[in-house]
Motif scaffolding. Structure first.
Motif, PDB file in Angstrom:
ATOM      1  N   GLN A 262      -4.210  -2.304  -4.509  1.00 30.34           N
ATOM      2  CA  GLN A 262      -3.919  -1.266  -3.657  1.00 30.34           C
ATOM      3  C   GLN A 262      -5.233  -0.568  -2.959  1.00 30.34           C
ATOM      4  N   ARG A 263      -4.820  -0.543  -1.886  1.00 31.11           N
ATOM      5  CA  ARG A 263      -5.795   0.357  -0.960  1.00 31.11           C
ATOM      6  C   ARG A 263      -5.705   1.852  -1.286  1.00 31.11           C
TER       7      ARG A 263
ATOM      8  N   GLU B 134     -19.920  -0.981   4.756  1.00 29.71           N
ATOM      9  CA  GLU B 134     -19.058  -1.648   3.690  1.00 29.71           C
ATOM     10  C   GLU B 134     -19.819  -1.997   2.565  1.00 29.71           C
TER      11      GLU B 134
ATOM     12  N   THR C 166      -7.446   5.618   0.007  1.00 23.90           N
ATOM     13  CA  THR C 166      -8.077   6.214   0.818  1.00 23.90           C
ATOM     14  C   THR C 166      -8.560   7.783   0.315  1.00 23.90           C
TER      15      THR C 166
ATOM     16  N   ARG D  54     -10.725  -0.657  -2.450  1.00 23.90           N
ATOM     17  CA  ARG D  54      -9.676  -1.752  -3.027  1.00 23.90           C
ATOM     18  C   ARG D  54     -10.267  -2.631  -4.108  1.00 23.90           C
TER      19      ARG D  54
ATOM     20  N   ASP E 127       0.725  -1.171  -0.009  1.00 25.21           N
ATOM     21  CA  ASP E 127       0.009   0.027  -0.001  1.00 25.21           C
ATOM     22  C   ASP E 127       1.037   1.113   0.019  1.00 25.21           C
TER      23      ASP E 127
ATOM     24  N   ASP F 296      -9.351  -6.113  -6.483  1.00 30.05           N
ATOM     25  CA  ASP F 296      -8.759  -7.384  -6.647  1.00 30.05           C
ATOM     26  C   ASP F 296      -9.510  -8.244  -7.719  1.00 30.05           C
TER      27      ASP F 296
ATOM     28  N   GLU G  47     -12.469   4.113   1.712  1.00 26.05           N
ATOM     29  CA  GLU G  47     -11.314   3.494   1.342  1.00 26.05           C
ATOM     30  C   GLU G  47     -11.944   2.508   0.326  1.00 26.05           C
TER      31      GLU G  47
END
Length: 258
Positions: free
Chosen positions: A53-54, A125, A56, A172, A32, A174, A170
């Protein structure tokens, strides 16, 4: 012994064919470090992030937050977003949407794309699992194609009193490599990256973030490996069957007087 050799060769070929698929599906580690700490406010100003990659960002309830990421042929991206809310707030409904390089909204296969945070909830979330990216599709289809994808995070239901409250986000992305099962016959001339078709060697596209190993050509997949392995196995099975049925090859001796 002959049968054992045939079966041993078949097992070896299956192992060699499965090895590339297993290697492709394993996620690559990513740090990160240097991850973006802000988001764009439109498609054109979307902040570029890499898969794994995270990212913010800080914003306010009512803002539109945008990120972009590359997705290549055979990948099934999963977008996850977390919104951190202030200590005191009313019920808020947040939503994450994903668009392709043509700004067509892509449907989620599954995942909580929209969620409502009850009053006092510290965070909410969200998740969106896209369909597998295809190398080629009919012009009228809405299938995911290789290129740039946009993530938009926003609140869709909020009382007027909560507009402008500070929030943190946040994001991310994948992907899972689906391998040859998602392969199609055909490929795009260029990935759907804004500006890529008009750029020259000295110019950059509007979004320059590419996959780590470059864009796939679209013609290669592990389906070719399995096809070749199947052909070899069929040949070995034919040889083994012939060896079992042809016998020793010596004529039978007829006893005298028969």
């Amino acid at each position: 012994m002959r049968i054992a050799r045939v079966l041993g060769a078949a097992a070896l070929l299956l192992g060699l064919a499965a090895a590339p698929a297993a290697a492709d599906s394993s996620p690559s580690p990513s740090a990160d470090g240097g991850a973006p700490t802000q988001a764009g406010t439109s498609f054109r100003t979307a902040t570029e992030i890499e898969q794994g990659q995270r990212a913010t960002a800080s914003g306010s309830a009512g803002d539109y937050l945008y990120w972009s990421f590359p997705a290549d042929t055979g990948q099934r991206p999963t977008v996850k977003a977390t919104v951190k809310l202030p200590d005191t707030h009313a019920a808020q409904t947040w939503q994450v949407d994903v668009y392709d390089g043509l700004r067509r909204r892509q449907a989620c296969q599954y995942g909580a794309q929209t969620r409502t945070a009850a009053p006092g909830t510290s965070s909410v979330e969200l998740a969106c699992v896209l369909r597998t990216v295809r190398a080629w599709a009919e012009p009228w289809a809405n299938d995911p194609l290789p290129g740039t994808y946009y993530v938009r995070l926003t609140v869709t239901g909020v009382p007027t009193s909560d507009l402008g409250l500070p929030v943190g986000a946040e994001v991310r992305v994948d992907s899972k490599d689906m391998g040859g099962a998602a392969a199609v016959d055909g490929s795009l001339a260029q990935p759907l990256v804004p500006g890529v078709a008009m750029k020259t060697d000295d110019e950059a596209a509007l979004f320059d973030l590419d996959p780590d190993d470059g864009w796939s050509s679209g013609w290669w997949s592990d389906r070719w490996v399995w096809t070749a392995a199947g052909a070899v196995l069929a040949a070995l099975a034919g040889i083994g069957g012939y060896a079992l049925t042809r016998g020793s090859g010596r004529p039978r001796q007829v006893p005298p007087g028969m």
